[in-house]
Design a protein around this motif. Structure first.
Motif, PDB file in Angstrom:
ATOM      1  N   ILE A 166       8.174   6.658 -11.488  1.00 33.63           N
ATOM      2  CA  ILE A 166       6.954   6.758 -12.293  1.00 33.63           C
ATOM      3  C   ILE A 166       6.056   5.539 -12.058  1.00 33.63           C
ATOM      4  O   ILE A 166       4.841   5.676 -11.885  1.00 33.63           O
ATOM      5  N   GLU A 167       6.660   4.342 -12.027  1.00 33.96           N
ATOM      6  CA  GLU A 167       5.870   3.123 -11.852  1.00 33.96           C
ATOM      7  C   GLU A 167       5.195   3.084 -10.477  1.00 33.96           C
ATOM      8  O   GLU A 167       4.064   2.603 -10.354  1.00 33.96           O
ATOM      9  N   ALA A 168       5.852   3.577  -9.458  1.00 37.30           N
ATOM     10  CA  ALA A 168       5.298   3.525  -8.109  1.00 37.30           C
ATOM     11  C   ALA A 168       4.309   4.645  -7.814  1.00 37.30           C
ATOM     12  O   ALA A 168       3.324   4.439  -7.103  1.00 37.30           O
ATOM     13  N   TYR A 169       4.563   5.831  -8.373  1.00 42.04           N
ATOM     14  CA  TYR A 169       3.759   6.991  -8.006  1.00 42.04           C
ATOM     15  C   TYR A 169       2.796   7.469  -9.102  1.00 42.04           C
ATOM     16  O   TYR A 169       1.734   7.993  -8.790  1.00 42.04           O
ATOM     17  N   VAL A 170       3.183   7.335 -10.371  1.00 50.43           N
ATOM     18  CA  VAL A 170       2.370   7.899 -11.459  1.00 50.43           C
ATOM     19  C   VAL A 170       1.507   6.832 -12.132  1.00 50.43           C
ATOM     20  O   VAL A 170       0.312   7.040 -12.331  1.00 50.43           O
ATOM     21  N   THR A 171       2.101   5.728 -12.504  1.00 51.92           N
ATOM     22  CA  THR A 171       1.402   4.688 -13.260  1.00 51.92           C
ATOM     23  C   THR A 171       0.087   4.251 -12.596  1.00 51.92           C
ATOM     24  O   THR A 171      -0.938   4.179 -13.283  1.00 51.92           O
ATOM     25  N   PRO A 172       0.068   3.971 -11.287  1.00 50.87           N
ATOM     26  CA  PRO A 172      -1.207   3.547 -10.682  1.00 50.87           C
ATOM     27  C   PRO A 172      -2.324   4.582 -10.832  1.00 50.87           C
ATOM     28  O   PRO A 172      -3.483   4.224 -11.034  1.00 50.87           O
ATOM     29  N   ARG A 173      -1.961   5.845 -10.788  1.00 51.03           N
ATOM     30  CA  ARG A 173      -2.972   6.894 -10.932  1.00 51.03           C
ATOM     31  C   ARG A 173      -3.441   7.024 -12.375  1.00 51.03           C
ATOM     32  O   ARG A 173      -4.634   7.178 -12.650  1.00 51.03           O
ATOM     33  N   VAL A 174      -2.498   6.956 -13.293  1.00 51.98           N
ATOM     34  CA  VAL A 174      -2.834   7.086 -14.719  1.00 51.98           C
ATOM     35  C   VAL A 174      -3.670   5.905 -15.195  1.00 51.98           C
ATOM     36  O   VAL A 174      -4.633   6.064 -15.934  1.00 51.98           O
ATOM     37  N   ALA A 175      -3.281   4.691 -14.751  1.00 51.62           N
ATOM     38  CA  ALA A 175      -3.982   3.487 -15.188  1.00 51.62           C
ATOM     39  C   ALA A 175      -5.255   3.239 -14.396  1.00 51.62           C
ATOM     40  O   ALA A 175      -6.066   2.394 -14.759  1.00 51.62           O
ATOM     41  N   GLY A 176      -5.417   3.952 -13.280  1.00 48.14           N
ATOM     42  CA  GLY A 176      -6.615   3.757 -12.465  1.00 48.14           C
ATOM     43  C   GLY A 176      -6.624   2.419 -11.743  1.00 48.14           C
ATOM     44  O   GLY A 176      -7.678   1.809 -11.596  1.00 48.14           O
ATOM     45  N   VAL A 177      -5.442   1.984 -11.297  1.00 49.79           N
ATOM     46  CA  VAL A 177      -5.368   0.712 -10.560  1.00 49.79           C
ATOM     47  C   VAL A 177      -4.862   0.940  -9.147  1.00 49.79           C
ATOM     48  O   VAL A 177      -4.236   1.893  -8.833  1.00 49.79           O
ATOM     49  N   ASP A 191       0.836  -1.205   0.000  1.00 49.19           N
ATOM     50  CA  ASP A 191       0.000   0.000   0.000  1.00 49.19           C
ATOM     51  C   ASP A 191       0.869   1.253   0.000  1.00 49.19           C
ATOM     52  O   ASP A 191       0.397   2.340  -0.286  1.00 49.19           O
ATOM     53  N   SER A 192       2.143   1.070   0.318  1.00 48.42           N
ATOM     54  CA  SER A 192       3.082   2.187   0.371  1.00 48.42           C
ATOM     55  C   SER A 192       3.761   2.372  -0.989  1.00 48.42           C
ATOM     56  O   SER A 192       4.478   1.485  -1.458  1.00 48.42           O
ATOM     57  N   SER A 193       3.554   3.514  -1.590  1.00 50.37           N
ATOM     58  CA  SER A 193       4.204   3.804  -2.872  1.00 50.37           C
ATOM     59  C   SER A 193       5.718   3.792  -2.729  1.00 50.37           C
ATOM     60  O   SER A 193       6.427   3.343  -3.633  1.00 50.37           O
ATOM     61  N   PHE A 194       6.213   4.255  -1.574  1.00 46.95           N
ATOM     62  CA  PHE A 194       7.664   4.270  -1.362  1.00 46.95           C
ATOM     63  C   PHE A 194       8.223   2.852  -1.317  1.00 46.95           C
ATOM     64  O   PHE A 194       9.261   2.574  -1.922  1.00 46.95           O
ATOM     65  N   GLU A 195       7.547   1.956  -0.606  1.00 42.30           N
ATOM     66  CA  GLU A 195       8.000   0.560  -0.564  1.00 42.30           C
ATOM     67  C   GLU A 195       7.994  -0.048  -1.967  1.00 42.30           C
ATOM     68  O   GLU A 195       8.925  -0.776  -2.333  1.00 42.30           O
ATOM     69  N   ASN A 196       6.971   0.242  -2.737  1.00 44.21           N
ATOM     70  CA  ASN A 196       6.911  -0.259  -4.113  1.00 44.21           C
ATOM     71  C   ASN A 196       8.048   0.321  -4.946  1.00 44.21           C
ATOM     72  O   ASN A 196       8.676  -0.385  -5.728  1.00 44.21           O
ATOM     73  N   PHE A 197       8.314   1.606  -4.763  1.00 43.12           N
ATOM     74  CA  PHE A 197       9.408   2.266  -5.473  1.00 43.12           C
ATOM     75  C   PHE A 197      10.738   1.569  -5.184  1.00 43.12           C
ATOM     76  O   PHE A 197      11.492   1.237  -6.094  1.00 43.12           O
ATOM     77  N   VAL A 198      11.015   1.327  -3.917  1.00 41.53           N
ATOM     78  CA  VAL A 198      12.273   0.673  -3.531  1.00 41.53           C
ATOM     79  C   VAL A 198      12.343  -0.735  -4.113  1.00 41.53           C
ATOM     80  O   VAL A 198      13.379  -1.140  -4.665  1.00 41.53           O
ATOM     81  N   LYS A 199      11.258  -1.476  -4.018  1.00 39.37           N
ATOM     82  CA  LYS A 199      11.213  -2.849  -4.529  1.00 39.37           C
ATOM     83  C   LYS A 199      11.423  -2.873  -6.050  1.00 39.37           C
ATOM     84  O   LYS A 199      12.205  -3.668  -6.566  1.00 39.37           O
ATOM     85  N   ILE A 200      10.735  -1.996  -6.752  1.00 41.37           N
ATOM     86  CA  ILE A 200      10.846  -1.927  -8.220  1.00 41.37           C
ATOM     87  C   ILE A 200      12.263  -1.526  -8.628  1.00 41.37           C
ATOM     88  O   ILE A 200      12.873  -2.157  -9.498  1.00 41.37           O
ATOM     89  N   PHE A 201      12.786  -0.480  -7.988  1.00 40.62           N
ATOM     90  CA  PHE A 201      14.129  -0.015  -8.338  1.00 40.62           C
ATOM     91  C   PHE A 201      15.177  -1.083  -8.049  1.00 40.62           C
ATOM     92  O   PHE A 201      16.067  -1.329  -8.869  1.00 40.62           O
TER      93      PHE A 201
END
Length: 189
Positions: free
Chosen positions: A178-189, A54-64
């Motif tokens: 972008i994947e953690a913070y922007v993509t979910p908003r743009v894609a509506g997911v 649920d944390s965009s930051f955690e997703n960012f770290v994991k993705i990066f």
């Protein structure tokens, strides 16, 4: 050619991107013909990746972190006769095509949502991964074709490769954001 003394073999980069795209279409086509196998592959992939936080930051770290490890593997695999990056790009492209079709088939997301879930970060991430592959190929080519002693060629190749790799990692940092913070908003997911 980029500034900062970086020479990017654009043809090699372009061909790696073409391999990715072609393999994506093959993965998509395979999933059409084998929907059960595609769904099973996607389930296994989701288990390996783990849950989305649920944390965009955690997703960012994991993705990066994940993408940086892939990039490092791309760099190092280039030293194996320059072939590794081609195989990794093909495999990753195939998986992307497979996942797109499987998610589409599941009905959880519309096709536009799937595309919007890929494009914002993928437009940076995929070329960045390909650039990491180019860095390994450049290193290998310098060792094999360069002039001078073997150690000198190895060092010179490493310097060129690491400069390209550093650019790749910086691009992956942007793509992960972008994947953690922007993509979910743009894609509506």
């Amino acid at each position: 050619m980029l500034k900062l003394g970086l020479e990017v073999p654009k043809r090699t980069l372009g061909y790696l991107l073409i391999v990715f795209l072609a393999a994506s279409f093959l993965g998509y086509a395979f999933a059409i013909g084998n929907p059960d196998a595609a769904m099973e592959a996607v389930k296994r992939l989701a288990e390996q990746i783990g849950p989305i936080s649920d944390s965009s930051f955690e997703n960012f770290v994991k993705i990066f972190t994940n993408n940086s490890m892939v990039a490092l593997f791309m760099l190092l695999s280039g030293l194996f006769f320059g072939l590794g990056p081609w195989l990794i790009m093909a495999f990753n492209g195939f998986v992307v095509g497979l996942v797109v079709r499987a998610v589409q088939e599941s009905g959880e997301l519309s096709f536009p949502q799937i595309i919007l879930g890929l494009i914002p970060h993928g437009i940076i991430e995929i070329p960045a991964i390909a650039l990491a592959g180019v860095s390994g190929i450049v290193w290998y080519r310098e060792i094999v074709r360069g002039e001078g002693e073997t150690g000198e060629r190895f060092r010179r190749g490493a310097e060129k490769a690491l400069k390209l790799f550093a650019v790749s990692v910086l691009l992956l940092l942007v793509a992960a954001f972008i994947e953690a913070y922007v993509t979910p908003r743009v894609a509506g997911v």
